[in-house]
Design a protein around this motif. Structure first.
Motif, PDB file in Angstrom:
ATOM      1  N   CYS A 197      40.229  25.967  36.213  1.00 27.40           N
ATOM      2  CA  CYS A 197      39.832  26.998  35.250  1.00 27.40           C
ATOM      3  C   CYS A 197      38.362  27.305  35.492  1.00 27.40           C
ATOM      4  CB  CYS A 197      40.059  26.509  33.820  1.00 27.40           C
ATOM      5  SG  CYS A 197      39.543  27.672  32.531  1.00 27.40           S
ATOM      6  N   LYS A 250      44.052  32.268  45.112  1.00 26.06           N
ATOM      7  CA  LYS A 250      44.066  31.692  43.768  1.00 26.06           C
ATOM      8  C   LYS A 250      45.293  32.265  43.075  1.00 26.06           C
ATOM      9  CE  LYS A 250      39.103  30.955  42.973  1.00 26.06           C
ATOM     10  NZ  LYS A 250      37.937  31.302  42.090  1.00 26.06           N
ATOM     11  N   TRP A 251      46.260  31.404  42.792  1.00 25.03           N
ATOM     12  CA  TRP A 251      47.490  31.842  42.131  1.00 25.03           C
ATOM     13  C   TRP A 251      47.358  31.611  40.632  1.00 25.03           C
ATOM     14  CZ3 TRP A 251      51.886  29.398  45.634  1.00 25.03           C
ATOM     15  CH2 TRP A 251      51.977  30.154  46.817  1.00 25.03           C
ATOM     16  N   PRO A 252      47.195  32.659  39.831  1.00 21.30           N
ATOM     17  CA  PRO A 252      47.094  32.478  38.374  1.00 21.30           C
ATOM     18  C   PRO A 252      48.389  31.927  37.802  1.00 21.30           C
ATOM     19  CG  PRO A 252      47.343  34.793  38.921  1.00 21.30           C
ATOM     20  CD  PRO A 252      47.158  34.079  40.225  1.00 21.30           C
ATOM     21  N   LEU A 262      47.966  40.582  40.391  1.00 23.70           N
ATOM     22  CA  LEU A 262      47.743  39.202  39.982  1.00 23.70           C
ATOM     23  C   LEU A 262      48.406  38.898  38.641  1.00 23.70           C
ATOM     24  CD1 LEU A 262      44.026  38.603  41.035  1.00 23.70           C
ATOM     25  CD2 LEU A 262      46.115  37.835  42.179  1.00 23.70           C
ATOM     26  N   GLY A 266      50.954  35.969  38.230  1.00 29.30           N
ATOM     27  CA  GLY A 266      50.786  34.977  37.185  1.00 29.30           C
ATOM     28  C   GLY A 266      52.023  34.804  36.330  1.00 29.30           C
ATOM     29  N   ASN A 269      54.473  32.887  38.458  1.00 30.78           N
ATOM     30  CA  ASN A 269      54.006  31.525  38.670  1.00 30.78           C
ATOM     31  C   ASN A 269      54.133  30.687  37.397  1.00 30.78           C
ATOM     32  OD1 ASN A 269      52.997  29.470  40.277  1.00 30.78           O
ATOM     33  ND2 ASN A 269      50.858  30.017  39.933  1.00 30.78           N
ATOM     34  N   HIS A 316      42.977  30.501  30.799  1.00 32.57           N
ATOM     35  CA  HIS A 316      43.049  31.225  32.065  1.00 32.57           C
ATOM     36  C   HIS A 316      42.973  30.213  33.208  1.00 32.57           C
ATOM     37  CE1 HIS A 316      40.870  34.546  29.562  1.00 32.57           C
ATOM     38  NE2 HIS A 316      42.186  34.508  29.309  1.00 32.57           N
ATOM     39  N   TYR A 318      44.620  28.506  36.989  1.00 36.37           N
ATOM     40  CA  TYR A 318      45.206  28.878  38.273  1.00 36.37           C
ATOM     41  C   TYR A 318      45.268  27.630  39.154  1.00 36.37           C
ATOM     42  CZ  TYR A 318      40.418  28.655  40.075  1.00 36.37           C
ATOM     43  OH  TYR A 318      39.168  28.219  40.437  1.00 36.37           O
ATOM     44  N   HIS A 319      45.935  27.758  40.284  1.00 40.60           N
ATOM     45  CA  HIS A 319      45.850  26.729  41.319  1.00 40.60           C
ATOM     46  C   HIS A 319      45.716  27.435  42.661  1.00 40.60           C
ATOM     47  CE1 HIS A 319      50.268  26.852  42.610  1.00 40.60           C
ATOM     48  NE2 HIS A 319      50.226  27.622  41.530  1.00 40.60           N
TER      49      HIS A 319
END
Length: 341
Positions: A197, A250-252, A262, A266, A269, A316, A318-319
């Motif tokens: 984050c 960066k995958w939300p 995105l 997200g 994901n 918010h 992500y990974h």
């Protein structure tokens, strides 16, 4: 490797030395049946092909997880002419997909290149009832000796974190190198298990930040390190590949980004994590959890807390993910190196 559609290589992996030669048909049938039934443990079904076991299930819920991960990887590169892979492969004849999962990537690539033969290989039968005529899905152990006759133009790998020991990993990349055409490409996509984050919307003590550490500790105890995203570039280079190219993402997790693409990534994901967390963690935590192996119920409670936190629309998180593609040298490459001033 077997060339039968969705068929295990029983001779290589299952027939014991002391079996009755007159009873080989019934034994082979029993073995094939056990592969499809799998091993049920902690309410999840696992493959039985490799004796060392698999850290992820091979059941319907996991196949849904694979479908979600395939979709989010496709969406995030949907602005490309080819969102399935980035290697500059034109007019391929033979493509291999290692760790094919539910076979979606292999099927999509087979549709994209109808003149190519696309093979998808994994340790368990994929849940498909129809395949393009140029797509072959096989059940086999990729660590065994490869016996496919035709060299590949592209070898694709995805989401293989904690699947192998370091020695098995080196062996796998060497197999890929040896069975590629000179000038052929390898491409791999991996994701991190660590949630991050950037804006402080998730508190420092959030359980979300615990997930990656828990799984990493368990995977290390299992002898199958987690964190291939940080190491697979070095492994690919060690195997002899050149022209190594990297793309980081960066995958939300959740539809919080303002960017339209995105936001869609997200959303997908988020479902990927909700569906997949139990499968990603159950085997590792019940066998190698810290400080002692967890119970099934302990894992389920932990996952429920993770899901609750991820469902908070105010955070918010992500990974990271990384895609690498690299080329097997041709003779001219070695000449250039040898005679370069």
């Amino acid at each position: 490797m077997s060339e039968d559609i969705i068929a295990p290589d029983t001779d290589l992996h299952f027939i014991k030395d002391n079996h009755d030669p007159q009873d080989w048909q019934s034994e082979t049938t029993s073995i094939a049946s056990s592969i499809y039934k799998g091993l049920v443990e902690n309410g999840r079904k696992y493959q039985t092909l490799r004796e060392q076991g698999s850290h992820v299930p091979s059941d319907e819920q996991m196949f849904e997880t694979y479908e979600a991960s395939h979709l989010l990887a496709f969406i995030i590169d949907s602005d490309k002419g080819n969102a399935l892979f980035q290697a500059p492969v034109e007019k391929p004849k033979h493509i291999l997909d290692i760790g094919t999962g539910n076979g979606t990537w292999a099927i999509d690539v087979a549709d994209l290149f109808p003149d190519a033969t696309v093979r998808g290989v994994d340790l368990f039968p994929p849940p498909v009832t129809w395949l393009p005529p140029n797509c072959i899905l096989e059940v086999d152990d990729i660590l065994q000796q490869w016996t496919w006759r035709d060299p590949f133009d592209l070898v694709h790998l995805r989401l293989l974190d904690a699947a192998f020991t370091p020695e098995e990993t080196d062996h796998l990349y060497q197999q890929c190198y040896d069975h590629l055409q000179p000038g052929g490409w390898i491409e791999q996509l991996e994701m991190s298990s660590f949630i991050e984050c950037d804006d402080g919307s998730a508190p420092n003590n959030s359980i979300l930040f615990d997930w990656g550490h828990r799984l990493t500790t368990a995977a290390n105890k299992a002898g199958r390190p987690l964190g291939i995203m940080r190491t697979f570039q070095g492994s690919i280079e060690k195997a002899g590949f050149v022209d190594i190219q990297t793309k980081d993402y960066k995958w939300p997790i959740g539809p919080w980004p303002r960017d339209k693409i995105l936001k869609e990534v997200g959303s997908v994901n988020y479902q990927h994590w909700l569906i997949g967390m139990e499968g990603y963690g159950m085997w590792l935590l019940t066998k190698y959890g810290d400080p002692v192996p967890w119970t099934k119920e302990g894992v389920q409670v932990y996952v429920a807390k993770m899901r609750k936190e991820l469902s908070n629309p105010r955070i918010h998180v992500y990974h990271r993910a990384r895609r690498i593609w690299a080329r097997k040298p041709v003779d001219e490459d070695w000449v250039k190196v040898e005679f370069s001033p």
